[in-house]
Design an enzyme around this catalytic site. Structure first.
Site, PDB file in Angstrom:
ATOM      1  N   ASP A  12       2.784   1.268   2.154  1.00 33.72           N
ATOM      2  CA  ASP A  12       1.905   2.154   2.915  1.00 33.72           C
ATOM      3  C   ASP A  12       1.706   1.428   4.252  1.00 33.72           C
ATOM      4  O   ASP A  12       2.534   0.576   4.615  1.00 33.72           O
ATOM      5  CB  ASP A  12       0.577   2.388   2.162  1.00 33.72           C
ATOM      6  CG  ASP A  12      -0.279   3.491   2.797  1.00 33.72           C
ATOM      7  OD1 ASP A  12       0.075   4.664   2.656  1.00 33.72           O
ATOM      8  OD2 ASP A  12      -1.289   3.178   3.458  1.00 33.72           O
TER       9      ASP A  12
ATOM     10  N   LYS B  57      -3.762   3.565  -5.986  1.00 32.45           N
ATOM     11  CA  LYS B  57      -3.576   3.039  -4.623  1.00 32.45           C
ATOM     12  C   LYS B  57      -4.149   1.623  -4.608  1.00 32.45           C
ATOM     13  O   LYS B  57      -5.025   1.302  -5.405  1.00 32.45           O
ATOM     14  CB  LYS B  57      -4.342   3.911  -3.616  1.00 32.45           C
ATOM     15  CG  LYS B  57      -3.852   3.768  -2.189  1.00 32.45           C
ATOM     16  CD  LYS B  57      -2.674   4.673  -1.880  1.00 32.45           C
ATOM     17  CE  LYS B  57      -2.070   4.355  -0.529  1.00 32.45           C
ATOM     18  NZ  LYS B  57      -1.024   5.338  -0.147  1.00 32.45           N
TER      19      LYS B  57
HETATM   20  P1  NDP Z   1       3.140   2.124   9.192  1.00 26.91           P
HETATM   21  O1  NDP Z   1       2.343   0.883   9.018  1.00 26.91           O
HETATM   22  O2  NDP Z   1       4.612   2.049   9.143  1.00 26.91           O
HETATM   23  O3  NDP Z   1       2.739   2.850  10.554  1.00 26.91           O
HETATM   24  C1  NDP Z   1       1.435   3.221  10.826  1.00 26.91           C
HETATM   25  C2  NDP Z   1       1.383   3.707  12.272  1.00 26.91           C
HETATM   26  O4  NDP Z   1       0.078   4.230  12.519  1.00 26.91           O
HETATM   27  C3  NDP Z   1       1.572   2.600  13.273  1.00 26.91           C
HETATM   28  O5  NDP Z   1       2.140   3.136  14.431  1.00 26.91           O
HETATM   29  C4  NDP Z   1       0.151   2.119  13.518  1.00 26.91           C
HETATM   30  O6  NDP Z   1      -0.037   1.471  14.756  1.00 26.91           O
HETATM   31  C5  NDP Z   1      -0.588   3.426  13.510  1.00 26.91           C
HETATM   32  N1  NDP Z   1      -1.992   3.185  13.097  1.00 26.91           N
HETATM   33  C6  NDP Z   1      -2.426   2.479  12.031  1.00 26.91           C
HETATM   34  N2  NDP Z   1      -3.775   2.446  12.001  1.00 26.91           N
HETATM   35  C7  NDP Z   1      -4.183   3.128  13.077  1.00 26.91           C
HETATM   36  C8  NDP Z   1      -5.447   3.447  13.606  1.00 26.91           C
HETATM   37  N3  NDP Z   1      -6.586   3.039  12.999  1.00 26.91           N
HETATM   38  N4  NDP Z   1      -5.480   4.207  14.741  1.00 26.91           N
HETATM   39  C9  NDP Z   1      -4.326   4.618  15.337  1.00 26.91           C
HETATM   40  N5  NDP Z   1      -3.102   4.338  14.886  1.00 26.91           N
HETATM   41  C10 NDP Z   1      -3.030   3.615  13.780  1.00 26.91           C
HETATM   42  O7  NDP Z   1       2.576   3.138   8.080  1.00 26.91           O
HETATM   43  P2  NDP Z   1       3.249   4.470   7.531  1.00 26.91           P
HETATM   44  O8  NDP Z   1       4.022   5.135   8.598  1.00 26.91           O
HETATM   45  O9  NDP Z   1       3.877   4.139   6.238  1.00 26.91           O
HETATM   46  O10 NDP Z   1       1.944   5.335   7.170  1.00 26.91           O
HETATM   47  C11 NDP Z   1       1.336   6.216   8.106  1.00 26.91           C
HETATM   48  C12 NDP Z   1       0.454   7.192   7.362  1.00 26.91           C
HETATM   49  O11 NDP Z   1       1.246   7.961   6.446  1.00 26.91           O
HETATM   50  C13 NDP Z   1      -0.664   6.607   6.517  1.00 26.91           C
HETATM   51  O12 NDP Z   1      -1.761   7.494   6.507  1.00 26.91           O
HETATM   52  C14 NDP Z   1      -0.045   6.555   5.128  1.00 26.91           C
HETATM   53  O13 NDP Z   1      -1.044   6.531   4.115  1.00 26.91           O
HETATM   54  C15 NDP Z   1       0.722   7.862   5.136  1.00 26.91           C
HETATM   55  N6  NDP Z   1       1.797   7.964   4.169  1.00 26.91           N
HETATM   56  C16 NDP Z   1       2.821   7.066   4.135  1.00 26.91           C
HETATM   57  C17 NDP Z   1       3.853   7.217   3.239  1.00 26.91           C
HETATM   58  C18 NDP Z   1       5.050   6.322   3.239  1.00 26.91           C
HETATM   59  O14 NDP Z   1       5.990   6.633   2.512  1.00 26.91           O
HETATM   60  N7  NDP Z   1       5.106   5.288   4.028  1.00 26.91           N
HETATM   61  C19 NDP Z   1       3.832   8.290   2.217  1.00 26.91           C
HETATM   62  C20 NDP Z   1       2.763   9.244   2.396  1.00 26.91           C
HETATM   63  C21 NDP Z   1       1.777   9.037   3.316  1.00 26.91           C
HETATM   64  P3  NDP Z   1      -0.183  -0.131  14.813  1.00 26.91           P
HETATM   65  O15 NDP Z   1       1.216  -0.649  14.726  1.00 26.91           O
HETATM   66  O16 NDP Z   1      -0.829  -0.385  16.117  1.00 26.91           O
HETATM   67  O17 NDP Z   1      -1.048  -0.533  13.647  1.00 26.91           O
END
Ligand code: NDP
Length: 449
Positions: free
Chosen positions: A169, A129
């Site tokens: 991510d 990572k």
């Molecule tokens: P994105 O950046 O596309 O979306 C993240 C979302 O979570 C946004 O809506 C963001 O809001 C919100 N968010 C981020 N930080 C916080 C916080 N501290 N408190 C509340 N909301 C928060 O990321 P992904 O959708 O790709 O990833 C989401 C999760 O899924 C992560 O944990 C990631 O590690 C996991 N994941 C992702 C994969 C992938 O293929 N993308 C695969 C497996 C796991 P804002 O816009 O306000 O920051």
């Protein structure tokens, strides 16, 4: 027989003593190691070979300076990282996260999780990572490009299609992967497209990769419910997040006939009793890169609430945390349970704290842990690497079918191991054991590495 509980406690102590300032890493190590005690008891060879002590120490950690210039001509300095955790079963594989909260503890936790998740997919990928404390929010495309180019100017020497294959991510989507790949190609002078996954469709990306984590989560949930002769059709679902994982989890849940009533970002959440209108969310988050608050301004049936934690107070049958780590604490878990939640499955990485998971399990809630339930993203990344190596591209339906079958196998594997070790409903234990054994055996076979 040696006391394996004591062995695990000693390793946890070692981890804390070595890196006292890494609480997220301590938590994930604790979650994995405490659930695999039955396997250690059956196989003392792992303790003799000090497999746990080896697994908790990354093979390599790289940190580096990332200087770049903003649109005003001012120089900015961020910190870049890559944690290469374990390559026993394949090249390091895992995303890059760009978010101000990024530090070594968070990246080591994510890399450690990734090792077992990748093993569970049954595909030949190790775990890693990386990322940076850079915040893409509010930056222009040109600023993001300059940052990505500077980041890759160092990272390129540590990655490669057979060494380490990063992906997206939080904060790293198609735009960032494009800029990163462009710089890699320019420096290496080689079209090594399997060096990064999550690429655009015009330059080696795979169909279904964008949708994979969210879709995969729902395929996993489908298996969990089918085992109880149930389905998600007609159920009320609460989703957190409005990013890549959340959007495609909502899409598949709706396709399966569920009613999704929330989504959120780091400022707050929206509740729409009529069911979330996904076209509006996509317009706001994918096209305009705006805030979820906007949704309530555009959809009259919706309410907006400041703060993200409140999303767990909304009554539902199924809860799908898809935003970030530690978003469901014990207090939120208690509220979900007292409001009648039946199933919780994790789209984000470690969104539930350890005491929240324990509360779900004690309360008889079906619980799908992240490393199994969200493995569809990385599995499809591995399918992207295969297509790159073969110079082929499969259709959306072909990849989607493979994804569904991988998620079903992950579920069956976790369930079979939970049953084998006497706790048939404990998918946390089942997934950890299944993921661990393959990596441990590969490490044993490769000698002292
Ligand atoms: P994105 O950046 O596309 O979306 C993240 C979302 O979570 C946004 O809506 C963001 O809001 C919100 N968010 C981020 N930080 C916080 C916080 N501290 N408190 C509340 N909301 C928060 O990321 P992904 O959708 O790709 O990833 C989401 C999760 O899924 C992560 O944990 C990631 O590690 C996991 N994941 C992702 C994969 C992938 O293929 N993308 C695969 C497996 C796991 P804002 O816009 O306000 O920051």
């Amino acid at each position: 027989m040696a006391d394996m509980k004591k062995y695990v406690e000693d390793v946890l102590e070692l981890v804390k003593r070595r890196d006292p300032d890494q609480p997220e890493f301590h938590n994930t190590v604790k979650e994995v190691l405490t659930t695999i005690v039955p396997v250690l008891e059956k196989n003392p060879k792992y303790a003799e070979a000090k497999i746990l002590e080896r697994m908790v120490e990354p093979e390599r950690v790289i940190t580096f300076r990332v200087p770049w210039q903003d649109d005003k001509g001012e120089i900015q300095i961020n910190r870049g990282y890559r944690v290469q955790m374990n390559s026993a079963i394949g090249p390091y594989k895992g995303g890059l996260r760009f978010h101000p909260s990024v530090n070594l503890s968070i990246l080591k936790f994510l890399a450690f999780e990734q090792v077992f998740k990748n093993s569970l997919t049954s595909l030949p990928i190790g775990g890693g990572k990386g990322g940076s404390d850079f915040d893409p929010k509010g930056k222009s495309d040109a600023e993001v490009m300059r940052f990505c180019q500077s980041f890759m100017t160092e990272l390129y020497r540590h990655i490669g299609p057979h060494t380490d294959v990063p992906a997206g991510d939080i904060g790293v989507g198609g735009r960032e992967i494009g800029f990163l790949y462009g710089q890699y190609k320019r420096i290496r002078d080689a079209y090594d497209d399997a060096v990064l996954t999550g690429k655009g469709l015009t330059y080696g990306g795979s169909l279904t990769r964008t949708e994979a984590t969210g879709y995969g989560l729902l395929y996993f949930v489908k298996n969990m419910l089918a085992d109880k002769n149930d389905s998600i059709k007609g159920k009320t679902v609460v989703v957190s997040g409005a990013g890549n994982v959340a959007i495609y989890a909502i899409q598949k849940a709706q396709e399966f006939g569920a009613k999704v009533v929330t989504c959120s970002d780091s400022n707050g959440y929206v509740y729409d009793p009529n069911g979330i209108n996904l076209a509006v969310v996509k317009q706001i988050k994918e096209v305009e890169r705006g805030r979820i608050k906007e949704y309530a301004a555009r959809v009259p049936s919706a309410e907006y609430h400041e703060g993200c934690k409140g999303v767990w107070t909304v009554k539902c049958d199924v809860a799908l945390p898809c935003a970030t780590q530690s978003e469901i604490d014990l207090e939120s878990a208690k509220i979900l349970v007292s409001n009648g939640v039946k199933l919780v499955a994790e789209g984000a990485n470690m969104p539930s704290t350890l005491d929240a998971i324990e509360h779900f399990q004690k309360s008889g809630i079906m619980f799908g842990p992240a490393k199994a339930a969200n493995a569809g993203g990385v599995a499809t990344s591995a399918l992207e690497m295969s297509q790159n190596s073969m110079r082929l591209s499969w259709t959306f339906e072909e990849v989607d079918k493979k994804l569904e079958s991988i998620m079903t196998n992950i579920y069956k594997n976790a369930k079979a191991n939970a049953e084998k070790y006497g706790e048939p409903d404990n998918l946390v234990m089942g997934a950890n054991i299944a993921g661990f054994v393959k990596v441990a055996d590969a490490m044993m076979a490769q000698g002292l590495v």
